[in-house]
Design a protein around this motif. Structure first.
Motif, PDB file in Angstrom:
ATOM      1  N   PRO A 277     -44.275  49.527  73.260  1.00 53.27           N
ATOM      2  CA  PRO A 277     -45.071  49.092  72.103  1.00 53.27           C
ATOM      3  C   PRO A 277     -46.550  49.002  72.449  1.00 53.27           C
ATOM      4  O   PRO A 277     -46.938  49.044  73.624  1.00 53.27           O
ATOM      5  N   ASP A 278     -47.364  48.886  71.425  1.00 53.21           N
ATOM      6  CA  ASP A 278     -48.800  48.781  71.654  1.00 53.21           C
ATOM      7  C   ASP A 278     -49.111  47.575  72.533  1.00 53.21           C
ATOM      8  O   ASP A 278     -48.540  46.489  72.371  1.00 53.21           O
ATOM      9  N   SER A 279     -50.019  47.789  73.472  1.00 50.48           N
ATOM     10  CA  SER A 279     -50.355  46.735  74.423  1.00 50.48           C
ATOM     11  C   SER A 279     -51.110  45.607  73.729  1.00 50.48           C
ATOM     12  O   SER A 279     -51.733  45.788  72.679  1.00 50.48           O
ATOM     13  N   TYR A 280     -51.064  44.445  74.344  1.00 55.39           N
ATOM     14  CA  TYR A 280     -51.700  43.267  73.759  1.00 55.39           C
ATOM     15  C   TYR A 280     -53.223  43.406  73.726  1.00 55.39           C
ATOM     16  O   TYR A 280     -53.891  42.827  72.870  1.00 55.39           O
ATOM     17  N   CYS A 281     -53.768  44.211  74.658  1.00 52.79           N
ATOM     18  CA  CYS A 281     -55.220  44.374  74.684  1.00 52.79           C
ATOM     19  C   CYS A 281     -55.710  45.105  73.445  1.00 52.79           C
ATOM     20  O   CYS A 281     -56.836  44.877  72.991  1.00 52.79           O
ATOM     21  N   SER A 282     -54.888  45.981  72.858  1.00 49.89           N
ATOM     22  CA  SER A 282     -55.300  46.662  71.642  1.00 49.89           C
ATOM     23  C   SER A 282     -55.312  45.711  70.445  1.00 49.89           C
ATOM     24  O   SER A 282     -55.999  45.950  69.461  1.00 49.89           O
ATOM     25  N   ILE A 283     -54.546  44.622  70.543  1.00 47.24           N
ATOM     26  CA  ILE A 283     -54.580  43.608  69.498  1.00 47.24           C
ATOM     27  C   ILE A 283     -55.801  42.707  69.675  1.00 47.24           C
ATOM     28  O   ILE A 283     -56.471  42.319  68.702  1.00 47.24           O
TER      29      ILE A 283
END
Length: 907
Positions: free
Chosen positions: A450-456
């Protein structure tokens, strides 16, 4: 433990034994714990008789079997003079079986070389092969033309860019291979197949279930025949032998490099699969055949993986796929005129775009939607040449799109790349970068997490606009970019590089390795990727056009050195010579190797055919009974699942292509850890593949101390391990050999020579001067020479330490340094009594420090004993009791482990 894992083929090492009447092919896994045996009859002059008992032997059973065969085939029982069983050859795989006009030959891989590693699954390149005639001399029926056919067949050099793997399906993309591993468990249970013998368990009577709760489903998918080059060679035995014997080979390119990001290893892999349908050379294979297969069709996949975790289930993997191929029309070029650019002619009228429909139907099934066409042929010409293809292709795409739903329509992007290259006001790569961004946003890419937390935390506008298909476990690529020019070589490779560079930025961002999905030129990462693509383009150009690339990325950046022009002229001449004189023979060899032409008595020979047109266009020999619709031109069921590709959908038709078996987690067929690390053999670090591959720090990062080690920092032309101009000095002489090896890492000796020649190229004057200072004494002659030598030898403080040091340190810095010196001189030299004495009299120069650790003294000589937990103490006590003859009762886990050891070792 994952629920599913790829099946590792049991046959990796082979030995061919020979008697007068039989060949015995003994194959084993790499650990040599499981064996299979094939019996090949040598008494049949023209037929192939193979017997496979599908039994898995142990090492002891194979030795006994070979001993009985040796004893039974001697001329006299008990005679030791002449052995009845002789060892013929050792090998690593079977390419296939082929017959011309006499008997059958067996083609064996005798040398291999590791080229890449994907999640612990090794990819090998064929280095050498051996063809062995099967029938005995006593039954051989000779034919005068057999030798000529054999020579034509061997003109296809199997040691040049042919690849295989024992556990990874090279004919499919990484997205497909990982998608089938994530099929629901209910479906896998229904598809599980297990023969009686392979499911036999000596512990059945003890009431222990064979697989228990730790079972793992092993999955082996059927190959995608379009990209398999030995499919015809295995057709005669694929229904007779066990699937472990079937080793599918692809043709194209495979290269892998290591990108080090502050010590974190990331593998960048480039795999190109050349289609075996309508395959051939440049001017002899143009356009498409009657089944929708186009010439020079190559599927290129770039794979990015975090090498610090070696597992498909827990590691981070990403891939992006794009395709090149000739314009899908009936067109050709007549080379009999001996012109550098023969005129383009349309051979057949196709008002309903029948051929284009077949071609794009294949792409919808394999890649989903949208299909994006990037057409790079010329649009403005004084005399119509390339523009003929553009006009026809536009008409075909317009006709097909009117029947597709608008959201799944084929996207057509025309761009005259040659025109922009000649213009001094336009930057070709900037325009390509804009096209690449729009393409990647439409298709997306594959990532298995899944998309990494840094992209959030740090959202990016470009990331939010990304297309593809988002699933709970990551992202899927839907659709593909199809790039073409006339030859699909120079312009196409540069365009694919720019799209791949854009996709690489998104892949790195998705894995959390960069903060923005953007990569700049002249960084170590892009230079590494550019070298991979340059080797990829040279290899594909040699296979199809007969020479390396003429125009490279540096040519379109307009930074190529002036010497490159003379090299371009030589490559053009080499390509022209190959097309004029050697392409016909190469085309005959490809037709014979792929089974397009099969020799037979009473038929004209291959060299007697005036053309091979009817061999590749089956509708010229017989009319098809079923006609495809002119409006519903796609395969039934494809539109129901778009934008997802139909081949990756879980349906009954796709499940039939899978072999699913259930294994215990300790069994070798699914233990990729044991296959990769091989704890049963001695390893040498010098021969380790991961140490020999191209490295961003060793091969691209500047050698100066104090340089930013990030591979995403823009470097100047003189701040790099390799010259930005790409001058390869002595390596240019052996470039053909290197391209044949597909940019593989050279052996240590060759690597040392090549690196020394590159480092001495004069790109780094200061480093070169420092080396000369240490290696040879410098004789000072006069003041003028003294100044020059000093300028070359002495480096600045910033080059050495990374910062500028002041001439005079500040008073506070001197005080801190003085305290540090006193501490080092006095603290660890005095014992406890002297320390107490010093504290009483307050001697000058002695500093009393406060203990901040759990040790009684702050020094490196005192340690505390480690503490053992209760479980470790119990294991130790049980070991002591066992030495005294007092055994602990076995629990169920111990029995399961012992049973699996017995099964793997002796069954």
């Amino acid at each position: 433990m994952p629920a599913a894992a790829p099946i590792i083929r049991c046959v990796q090492k082979l030995v061919l034994y020979e008697t007068r009447a039989r060949y015995f092919l003994v194959g084993s896994n790499h650990a040599e714990t499981k064996y299979r045996v094939l019996k090949i009859d040598r008494t049949e002059p023209t037929d192939l008789v193979i017997i496979d008992d599908k039994h898995v032997y142990t090492q002891q059973e194979v030795r006994e079997l070979l001993g009985r065969l040796d004893l039974g085939n001697r001329t006299k029982i008990g005679q030791k003079g002449s052995s009845g069983l002789s060892r013929a050859v050792s090998a690593f795989g079977v390419v296939g079986f082929v017959r011309f006009l006499e008997g059958y030959y067996i083609v064996l891989i005798t040398k291999r070389r590791k080229m890449a590693d994907i999640g612990g699954h090794a990819i090998y390149k064929i280095e050498d092969t051996n063809m062995i005639y099967i029938p005995n001399d006593s039954v051989r029926v000779t034919h005068p033309d057999e030798t000529r056919y054999l020579r034509i067949f061997q003109n296809v050099d199997l040691s040049s860019n042919f690849y295989f793997s024992y556990s990874y399906d090279l004919s499919h993309s990484l997205q497909y291979n990982l998608t089938i591993l994530r099929m629901p468990l209910e479906i896998l249970k229904n598809e599980t197949t297990q023969s009686r013998q392979e499911g036999f368990d000596i512990f059945e009577d003890e009431g222990l279930t064979t697989h228990g709760g730790s079972g793992v489903f092993g999955i082996c998918s059927g190959p995608y025949k379009k990209y398999v080059w030995n499919s015809q060679l295995l057709d005669s035995v694929k229904n007779i032998v066990h699937h472990d014997w079937l080793l599918y080979v692809i043709h194209g390119f495979c290269g892998q490099s290591k990108l080090l990001i502050y010590g974190r290893p990331v593998y960048v892999t480039l795999i190109a699969r050349r289609s075996s349908k309508f395959a051939g050379t440049r001017f002899l294979k143009r356009g498409a055949n009657s089944e929708g297969d186009v010439a020079n069709e190559v599927e290129t996949e770039q794979i990015l993986c975090d090498a610090s975790v070696m597992s498909f289930s827990t590691g981070s993997y990403s891939s992006y796929v794009q395709v090149r191929g000739s314009v899908p029309l009936y067109w050709s070029q007549d080379i009999s005129t001996m012109m550098p650019k023969p005129p383009i002619t349309l051979d057949q009228a196709d008002p309903f775009a029948h051929v284009a429909a077949l071609h794009f139907d294949q792409m919808l099934q394999r890649f989903g939607s949208p299909i994006i066409i990037l057409n790079l042929v010329k649009e403005r010409e004084k005399r119509k040449h390339e523009r003929i293809l553009s006009e026809e292709l536009v008409g075909a795409v317009t006709y097909l799109n009117q029947f597709l739903p608008p959201e799944h329509a084929i996207v057509y992007i025309p761009w005259d790349m040659a025109k922009y290259t000649k213009s001094k006001l336009c930057n070709v790569l900037d325009r390509l970068n804009v096209i690449a961004e729009s393409v990647v946003k439409k298709t997306g890419f594959f990532v298995n997490r899944p998309d990494s937390y840094c992209s959030i935390l740090r959202p990016d506008e470009k990331w939010n606009e990304l297309g593809g298909f988002v699933v709970p476990t990551g992202r899927l690529q839907t659709g593909v970019l199809r790039t073409n020019c006339v030859d699909c070589l120079d312009r196409t490779n540069t365009a694919q590089f720019m799209v791949g560079k854009c996709a690489l930025a998104y892949q790195l961002y998705s894995l959390g390795l960069i903060d923005k999905p953007n990569l700049q030129f002249d960084t170590d990462a892009v230079r590494l990727f550019e070298e991979l693509y340059e080797d990829h383009g040279d290899t594909l150009s040699l296979q199809y056009g007969g020479s390396q690339l003429v125009h490279r990325v540096k040519t379109y950046r307009k930074i190529a050195p002036w010497t490159q022009h003379s090299k371009d002229i030589m490559q053009t001449l080499s390509r022209y010579y190959s097309n004029a004189f050697s392409d016909a023979d190469r085309q005959d060899s490809i037709n014979l190797f792929l089974g397009v032409f099969q020799p037979a008595e009473g038929k004209p020979h291959l060299w007697e055919l005036p053309t091979d047109f009817y061999l590749h266009h089956k509708n010229t020999m017989s009319l098809s009974q079923a006609r495809r619709s002119y409006t519903y031109w796609w395969t039934q069921g494809v539109l129901n699942h778009l934008p997802l590709p139909y081949d990756e959908v879980t349906c009954t038709e796709n499940r039939r292509k899978l072999i699913v078996k259930r294994f215990h987690k300790y069994e070798e067929e699914i233990d990729i850890h044991n296959e990769f690390f091989r704890p049963y053999e001695l390893s040498c670090f010098d021969d380790t593949f991961c140490l020999a591959m191209t490295n961003s720090i060793r091969d691209f990062m500047p050698k100066n101390v104090g340089i930013d080690p990030s591979p995403f920092t823009v470097r100047k032309p003189d701040e790099t391990g390799k010259s930005v101009m790409g001058n390869k000095t002595n390596r240019e002489e052996t470039v053909l050999q290197r391209k044949t090896a597909a940019s593989a890492p050279p052996p240590p000796s060759e690597e040392a020579v090549s690196s020394s020649s590159e480092d001495d190229s004069g790109t780094d004057k200061e480093d070169e001067g420092a080396v000369s200072q240490h290696s040879t004494p410098v004789k000072m002659t006069d003041t003028g020479d003294n100044i020059k030598i000093t300028e070359n030898i002495v480096q600045s403080m910033k080059d050495i330490y990374g910062i500028n040091l002041s001439d005079v340190p500040s008073e506070d810095d001197l005080t801190i340094y003085t305290r540090f010196v006193h501490l080092g001189q006095n603290q660890h030299k005095q014992d406890k009594s002297s320390q107490q004495l010093c504290s009483k009299h307050n001697l000058d120069g002695v500093i009393n420090i406060t203990h901040i650790s759990s040790f009684s003294q702050d020094n490196i000589y005192e340690v505390q004993p480690p503490k053992a937990d209760k479980k470790s103490i119990d294991i130790f006590h049980a070991h002591i009791q066992a030495s005294r003859g007092i055994m602990q009762p076995l629990v169920k886990e111990d029995i399961l482990m012992y049973r699996e050891y017995i099964r793997n070792r002796y069954m």
